[in-house]
Design a protein around this motif. Structure first.
Motif, PDB file in Angstrom:
ATOM      1  N   ARG A 162      24.857  75.615 -10.092  1.00 24.22           N
ATOM      2  CA  ARG A 162      24.520  76.171  -8.929  1.00 24.22           C
ATOM      3  C   ARG A 162      23.275  76.998  -8.868  1.00 24.22           C
ATOM      4  N   ASN A 163      23.260  77.956 -10.194  1.00 21.21           N
ATOM      5  CA  ASN A 163      22.251  78.707 -10.406  1.00 21.21           C
ATOM      6  C   ASN A 163      21.050  77.927 -10.745  1.00 21.21           C
ATOM      7  N   ARG A 164      21.042  77.026 -11.358  1.00 23.26           N
ATOM      8  CA  ARG A 164      19.870  76.146 -11.659  1.00 23.26           C
ATOM      9  C   ARG A 164      19.461  75.318 -10.462  1.00 23.26           C
ATOM     10  N   LEU A 165      20.191  75.012  -9.828  1.00 23.45           N
ATOM     11  CA  LEU A 165      19.630  74.482  -8.502  1.00 23.45           C
ATOM     12  C   LEU A 165      19.012  75.510  -7.617  1.00 23.45           C
ATOM     13  N   LEU A 166      19.555  76.547  -7.461  1.00 23.75           N
ATOM     14  CA  LEU A 166      18.884  77.645  -6.622  1.00 23.75           C
ATOM     15  C   LEU A 166      17.578  78.035  -7.354  1.00 23.75           C
ATOM     16  N   ARG A 167      17.427  78.228  -8.611  1.00 25.83           N
ATOM     17  CA  ARG A 167      16.272  78.449  -9.576  1.00 25.83           C
ATOM     18  C   ARG A 167      15.185  77.531  -9.404  1.00 25.83           C
ATOM     19  N   ASP A 168      15.551  76.045  -9.546  1.00 20.55           N
ATOM     20  CA  ASP A 168      14.691  75.210  -9.186  1.00 20.55           C
ATOM     21  C   ASP A 168      14.089  75.071  -7.869  1.00 20.55           C
ATOM     22  N   GLY A 169      14.983  75.258  -6.736  1.00 21.34           N
ATOM     23  CA  GLY A 169      14.778  75.249  -5.538  1.00 21.34           C
ATOM     24  C   GLY A 169      13.828  76.193  -5.066  1.00 21.34           C
ATOM     25  N   VAL A 226       8.108  77.819  -3.683  1.00 30.68           N
ATOM     26  CA  VAL A 226       6.886  78.442  -4.125  1.00 30.68           C
ATOM     27  C   VAL A 226       5.752  77.296  -4.439  1.00 30.68           C
ATOM     28  N   LEU A 227       5.918  76.267  -5.158  1.00 35.54           N
ATOM     29  CA  LEU A 227       5.005  75.380  -5.268  1.00 35.54           C
ATOM     30  C   LEU A 227       4.818  74.663  -4.072  1.00 35.54           C
ATOM     31  N   THR A 228       5.618  74.353  -3.204  1.00 35.97           N
ATOM     32  CA  THR A 228       5.116  73.538  -1.833  1.00 35.97           C
ATOM     33  C   THR A 228       4.028  74.606  -1.079  1.00 35.97           C
ATOM     34  N   ALA A 229       4.680  75.772  -1.111  1.00 35.53           N
ATOM     35  CA  ALA A 229       3.839  76.752  -0.065  1.00 35.53           C
ATOM     36  C   ALA A 229       2.452  76.794  -0.739  1.00 35.53           C
ATOM     37  N   MET A 230       2.225  76.984  -2.166  1.00 36.04           N
ATOM     38  CA  MET A 230       1.183  76.981  -2.796  1.00 36.04           C
ATOM     39  C   MET A 230       0.322  75.680  -2.391  1.00 36.04           C
ATOM     40  N   ALA A 231       0.813  74.474  -2.448  1.00 37.39           N
ATOM     41  CA  ALA A 231       0.088  73.172  -2.245  1.00 37.39           C
ATOM     42  C   ALA A 231      -0.341  73.337  -0.804  1.00 37.39           C
TER      43      ALA A 231
END
Length: 296
Positions: free
Chosen positions: A23-30, A35-40
């Motif tokens: 769950r922590n990994r999914l939250l971190r990746d999400g 952030v990357l989608t907003a920058m794109a």
């Protein structure tokens, strides 16, 4: 029985831990994806707005509240107008000629300069290398006055394409990039070639260049894109309409269609799309070359 109980308890205790880690990994990746989608979106938005403006018709608003992003009746009339008004094909061919020639010459000259700085031992090698690096802090605009005088009074290539090629046949950054790539080649390989009777030219051409091909590609791509987008120096050198490159021709386009933002957007799109497609196609070679040079 106790062993089974202990194993079962261990499994029961381990499952919640795995779920929490997942769950922590999914939250971190999400979070990173957000952030990357907003920058794109922020990066792509100006290009999307430019393209959508270029296909708007006369009845579509350029500036309005709320803004109109999508055209009601898409049209290519703006592209036809620009194509008929300016020699776009000549601009494109001139930009391609200059960018290809500059990229190839940079690749060749930078490789010739980087090899002795990386693999040969001679007095003053480090001093020469750091002197080259020091030139990176000098703004290119400071060299335009002496370069202009040389172009007009000495070499006499004013208002010609060689005026854009010869002053840019090599850069200190490309020498640095290839030097790092050459340093990553094992010295034992070069020593073995010398034992077999190979000279320095043969070692450079037959051994080192094939090994550092990704870095050579990165140099060629980086120089091609930089040369394609260059504006200030070409605007000083080129004045014949059919001899201009695309960025300089685009400045003429702004004066030609001073109030027609749709045509200006069409011209900008015609300038940006070729180099954007080129970079999309070759980006993996560019990234691989930079990674290899940094690792070396």
């Amino acid at each position: 029985m106790s062993g089974i109980d202990l194993t079962g308890r261990a499994l029961v205790a381990e499952r919640p831990g795995r779920r929490a880690a997942r769950r922590n990994r999914l939250l971190r990746d999400g979070g990173w994806y957000v952030v990357l989608t907003a920058m794109a979106v922020i990066t792509v938005f100006p290009f999307a707005w430019m393209f959508l403006t270029s296909i708007k018709g006369p009845t579509d608003a350029i500036t309005s509240v709320p803004p109109q992003f999508l055209p009601n009746a898409p049209t290519i009339a703006n592209y036809v107008k620009v194509w008929d008004s300016l020699p776009i094909l000549s601009y494109f061919l001139n930009s391609t000629t200059v960018a290809v020639a500059t990229g190839l010459l940079n690749m060749l000259v930078a490789a010739l300069a980087a090899y002795p700085l990386a693999k040969m031992r001679f007095a003053g090698r480090e001093f020469i290398f750091y002197l080259l690096l020091a030139t990176l802090i000098v703004p290119a605009q400071l060299t335009y006055i002496p370069s202009f005088i040389l172009a007009v009074n000495v070499f006499h290539y004013y208002d010609t394409l060689p005026a854009l090629i010869f002053p840019n046949i090599v850069s200190a950054f490309n020498i640095f990039l290839l030097r790092q790539a050459f340093r990553g080649v094992p010295n034992d390989l070069i020593d073995a070639a010398r034992v077999d009777g190979a000279g320095e030219w043969r070692i450079w051409w037959s051994i080192l260049l094939p090994i550092v091909r990704p870095s050579l590609a990165a140099v060629a791509i980086f120089t091609f894109v930089t040369s394609w987008n260059d504006f200030l120096w070409p605007s000083l050198m080129l004045h014949t309409p059919k001899g201009m490159t695309l960025p300089v021709g685009l400045a003429a386009l702004q004066g030609f269609f001073s109030s027609d933002f749709r045509s200006i957007a069409a011209g900008v799109t015609m300038t940006v799309v070729p180099i954007l497609l080129f970079f999309i196609v070759v980006q993996r070679y560019f990234v691989r070359g930079l990674a290899g040079a940094v690792k070396g």
